[in-house]
Every structure is written in structure tokens, then in C-alpha cells.
Motif scaffolding. Structure first.
Motif, short mmCIF file in Angstrom:
data_model
loop_
_atom_site.label_atom_id
_atom_site.label_comp_id
_atom_site.label_asym_id
_atom_site.label_seq_id
_atom_site.Cartn_x
_atom_site.Cartn_y
_atom_site.Cartn_z
N PHE A 130 -3.62 0.23 -0.50
CA PHE A 130 -3.19 0.77 0.80
C PHE A 130 -4.33 0.68 1.81
N LEU A 131 -5.54 0.95 1.34
CA LEU A 131 -6.70 0.89 2.23
C LEU A 131 -6.86 -0.52 2.80
N LEU A 132 -6.78 -1.52 1.93
CA LEU A 132 -6.99 -2.89 2.38
C LEU A 132 -5.77 -3.46 3.10
N LYS A 133 -4.62 -3.38 2.45
CA LYS A 133 -3.41 -4.05 2.96
C LYS A 133 -2.88 -3.40 4.22
N THR A 134 -3.00 -2.08 4.33
CA THR A 134 -2.41 -1.37 5.46
C THR A 134 -3.46 -0.90 6.47
N LEU A 135 -4.37 -0.04 6.03
CA LEU A 135 -5.30 0.58 6.98
C LEU A 135 -6.32 -0.40 7.54
N PHE A 136 -6.95 -1.16 6.66
CA PHE A 136 -7.96 -2.10 7.15
C PHE A 136 -7.32 -3.26 7.90
N THR A 137 -6.20 -3.73 7.40
CA THR A 137 -5.49 -4.81 8.09
C THR A 137 -5.08 -4.38 9.49
N GLN A 138 -4.57 -3.14 9.62
CA GLN A 138 -4.18 -2.65 10.94
C GLN A 138 -5.40 -2.52 11.86
N HIS A 139 -6.53 -2.11 11.30
CA HIS A 139 -7.75 -2.03 12.10
C HIS A 139 -8.11 -3.41 12.65
N LEU A 140 -8.02 -4.43 11.81
CA LEU A 140 -8.35 -5.78 12.26
C LEU A 140 -7.40 -6.23 13.37
#
Length: 443
Positions: free
Chosen positions: A36-46
Motif C-alpha cells: 500500500f505504501l508503494l503502490k498507493t501512497l508513494f505512487t500518488q506522491h509521485l
């Protein structure tokens, strides 16, 4: 209820590392929220910062649809085909420890053959990662659920080329932020029982939560440990996790545990096997070992140590939610919170000398639950579920009063109420205040 969970602490650790030329390694127990951290939160940040979707590559290697990429050559080839221009590509390889090692096909006439531990000429995901790091416009992020593959061996392989970010199940602050409960005390009782594995929040009833946690422990963690380490006697591993759950926060060592197996459970098992199994459970981030520290002598004591579970719900699940032991569970939660805040945590030991009624010098060893250090700052912390009598208060603070330095001394209790100090400067605070205020150690 589907809860939206922000993991800002971890996102804030990743963001400063963007584009630093090193591989970012996200570790943590399975199902704690790495994907969730990578696929959702970090991806959305990018995306929020102008990165196009076609330059964000996320690959879940525990998805059966991606099975062919468990071959390191297939994985490497696939990622390279996605790089179409000179702009930066943000590549996230989730659960990368599932990629298997193969003998270099040069030595097998081009055939794919799984590598054995004795093979020297093999290709693993390490080679894939090191190769992708050579591509100047690839910013690489990997995650894994087993420290044997990541925290230990891989950080050695990468030396100064990797940054590790370790994730835990939800802290109580994260748990409360997601649920927004009307009654904080009731929420803490629920957290003590069912813990902070993120998916627990999506279940409504206690029965659903407990069934999920029991299945998670049996079908995911035990199975992972057994299969990865080729354990033949599965029942011994299951018994060991139950023994550790029953004795969370108690001083022990492999010899003591083996004696428990032999004398109380009538199971013949060696201390070496116990040592191996404990190592497997630590590698899977299920347990953490905490060493003892001689506060006055400023040295480690290696004879016995304590173990804590990554999550109170998982601890309770291993005991079928029949053995609560709220005092030790609260202690476990305090330990996890200190680690979450970035402290190095040890068990404190204070040796005291005094004369008995006959004038003979006696040595007494007192224990402080936690010595938490970060940089030059140290805190001494005692977990006391209840201090309802003067005798109990004396018992819980005796070790703290024997520490002759100026670092802060804190007793965390279950009851809420105003934070207070006694005449010795010892601070008393409720567990909810301690957990919900990230600066609580400074209050």
C-alpha cells in the motif's frame, strides 16, 4: 468498514531519498502495508509532483499473474523493455525476495536450473537490482518480508548503495487516525486485543478479526517460515511460537526454552534447534530479540534476553485469544512504539549492593523495562499496567531510583489522567498519552 490509512512516517522517510542513486529497501512483516505504501501512497506522491503514470512501474511479485518474473532473467528483461526515454523511471519491485536464484545459463547450455546453496555461478534478484541500478534514469525501490534476504544479506551486498526503511503494523496513533473512534480508551482495549495489522480495520466483528488473524498466522507466517527454511517438524515451530506468545517480555534464552519443551511439554528438542527457529521467526519479522544492558557498567549482558511480537493481535492469535495478560501485552506495545519512533531499545539492568541484617553484603539485580536511546539522548521507561498501592509503586520505581544519571525516567501506566512527577523526578503518564503524542517522552 473500509478505513483509509495514511502512513506518513514512512512516506516522509522515502521522499528525501528520491533520486539519490541508491536502492530504497522497504522491509517489514507480511501484510503490514508495504504494498500500500508503494503502490498507493508513494505512487500518488509521485503523480502529485508531476510524474506521468507511464514512468511509474509497480510490479507485485507475489501476484500469480507475475509468476514468470520470478525468474531473475525474465524480471530484468521486462523492466528494461519499459524504459523508453531518458526521463526518470520510478521502479518498484514488491516482495522481491520471491524471485528465485538460478544457475547462470551459460553453465547449463541455456537451460533454466534452480540454484542450490552450494552453487557459485548463480543469478539472483541481487544481480537484477545491481544491474538496474546501473541505468542512470532508473530510481529503484524494492520491498520484502524476510530479513534473511533483505536486512542482512542484501544490505551487505549493497553496502553503501542501499537505504532501508523498516515498516511495522499500525502504531496506535495511525490506528486512531484511521478509525476516528469516539472513545479512545475503548479503542486502546481493542488495539491491545486485535493489534494493528491494517486489514483488521476492514472487519466489523471480533469473530471476523480473530479468524483473520489466526489464519494469517497459520497460513502466511508459519507456512512462509516452514517452506523457506525447509522445516520438517512443523509442530515444533508452532509450539515454539505459542511458548513465546505465552512468555512475551520474559527473560529467556534457547537453553531455558529447550528445558520448557523437555520438562513441561515432554518434547525433546535441542537448544541449537531452538536458536535456529528463533532466528527464522526474527528473519520473518514476527519476533524481535531485545538484549539486556548494564546501565551502570555501560555494557551488554548476554546470558538472557527478551522477545516481543511485531503485533499484539498476532501474539493473541497464536494463543487463540484465550490468554490476555494485559500487562505484558501493554509492555509489548510500548516496545513497538519506541522502535516505531526510531529508538534503539534495550532492557536495562541495575546492580545494587547492600548489607543484610547480619552485615553481609548482598547483590540485587533490578530491571528497567526499556532503555531507549537516540543519538546522545537516553530515556528509562517502565511499563506498569497498574500502580494501585504504595507497595506496587515502590516495586515499579525501585530500579529507576537506583539509576544515578540525569536522563529522564518515565513510568507508563494503563490509567489515563494528568501527567505527574514525583519527588525523585520520575514522570508518570497514561499509555494513551504516551502513544498518541509522538513527543510524549519530552512532556
Amino acid at each position: 468498514m473500509k478505513a483509509i490509512i495514511n502512513r506518513d512516517r514512512y512516506l516522509q522517510q522515502i521522499v528525501p531519498l528520491i533520486g539519490n542513486g541508491r536502492v530504497k529497501i522497504i522491509t517489514g512483516i507480511r501484510r503490514c502495508g508495504k504494498s500500500f505504501l508503494l503502490k498507493t501512497l508513494f505512487t500518488q506522491h509521485l503523480k502529485n509532483h508531476g510524474i506521468n503514470s507511464d514512468h511509474i512501474v509497480y510490479l507485485a511479485l507475489d501476484d500469480i499473474a507475475n509468476n514468470k518474473y520470478l525468474n531473475p532473467l525474465e524480471l530484468d528483461s521486462y523492466i528494461r523493455t519499459l524504459i523508453k526515454d531518458d526521463s526518470t523511471y520510478y521502479v518498484m519491485l514488491d516482495e522481491i525476495q520471491r524471485v528465485f536464484s538460478i544457475v547462470n545459463p551459460i553453465f547449463t547450455q541455456g537451460k533454466i536450473k534452480l540454484a542450490k546453496k552450494s552453487d557459485d555461478n548463480y543469478i539472483s534478484f541481487v544481480n537484477v537490482v545491481l544491474g538496474l541500478m546501473q541505468i542512470s534514469n532508473v530510481d529503484l525501490y524494492i520491498s520484502g518480508s524476510n530479513s534473511k534476504f533483505l536486512s542482512r544479506d542484501i544490505m551487505t551486498e549493497f553496502r553503501d548503495r542501499g537505504d532501508e526503511i523498516h515498516m511495522q503494523p499500525l502504531s496506535f496513533r495511525e490506528y486512531v487516525d484511521a478509525l476516528r473512534p469516539s472513545n479512545i480508551s475503548a479503542a486502546f482495549n481493542e488495539y491491545m486485543l486485535h493489534g494493528g495489522m491494517p486489514l483488521v480495520l476492514s472487519y466489523e466483528t471480533p469473530e471476523q478479526k480473530e479468524e483473520y488473524l489466526k489464519n494469517l498466522f497459520t497460513m502466511t507466517y508459519h507456512k512462509d517460515v516452514e517452506e523457506r527454511n525447509k522445516i520438517r517438524n512443523e509442530s515444533n515451530l508452532e509450539t515454539l511460537t505459542a511458548v513465546m506468545a505465552s512468555n512475551v517480555g520474559s527473560l529467556t534464552n534457547p537453553a531455558k526454552i529447550a528445558n520448557t519443551f523437555n520438562s513441561e511439554l515432554k518434547i525433546n528438542i535441542s537448544k541449537d534447534t531452538i536458536t535456529q527457529y528463533l532466528g527464522y521467526l526474527e528473519d520473518a519479522f514476527i519476533l524481535r530479540k531485545v538484549n539486556r544492558f548494564d546501565i551502570r557498567g555501560r555494557k551488554h549482558i548476554g546470558a538472557t534476553y527478551k522477545y516481543y511480537f511485531a503485533d499484539s493481535g498476532l501474539r493473541n492469535a497464536r494463543l487463540d485469544f484465550l490468554h490476555r495478560d494485559d500487562g505484558h501485552v501493554m509492555e509489548n506495545i510500548i516496545y513497538n512504539e519506541l522502535v516505531f519512533r526510531g529508538y534503539f531499545v534495550q532492557v536495562g539492568v541495575v546492580e545494587c549492593y547492600g548489607k543484610d541484617s547480619k552485615g553481609i553484603t548482598q547483590r540485587t539485580t533490578l530491571e528497567t523495562d526499556f532503555v531507549a536511546s537516540k543519538g546522545s539522548q537516553i530515556y528509562y521507561i517502565q511499563s506498569a499496567y497498574s500502580i494501585d498501592t504504595p507497595e506496587k509503586e515502590y516495586q515499579e520505581t525501585r530500579s529507576l531510583k537506583k539509576i544515578n544519571d540525569s536522563f529522564k525516567k518515565i513510568v507508563v501506566i494503563r490509567d489515563s489522567g494528568p501527567i505527574r512527577r514525583d519527588s525523585d523526578g520520575i514522570v508518570y503518564m497514561g499509555i494513551e498519552d504516551f502513544l498518541l503524542n509522538e513527543n510524549s517522552l519530552e512532556l
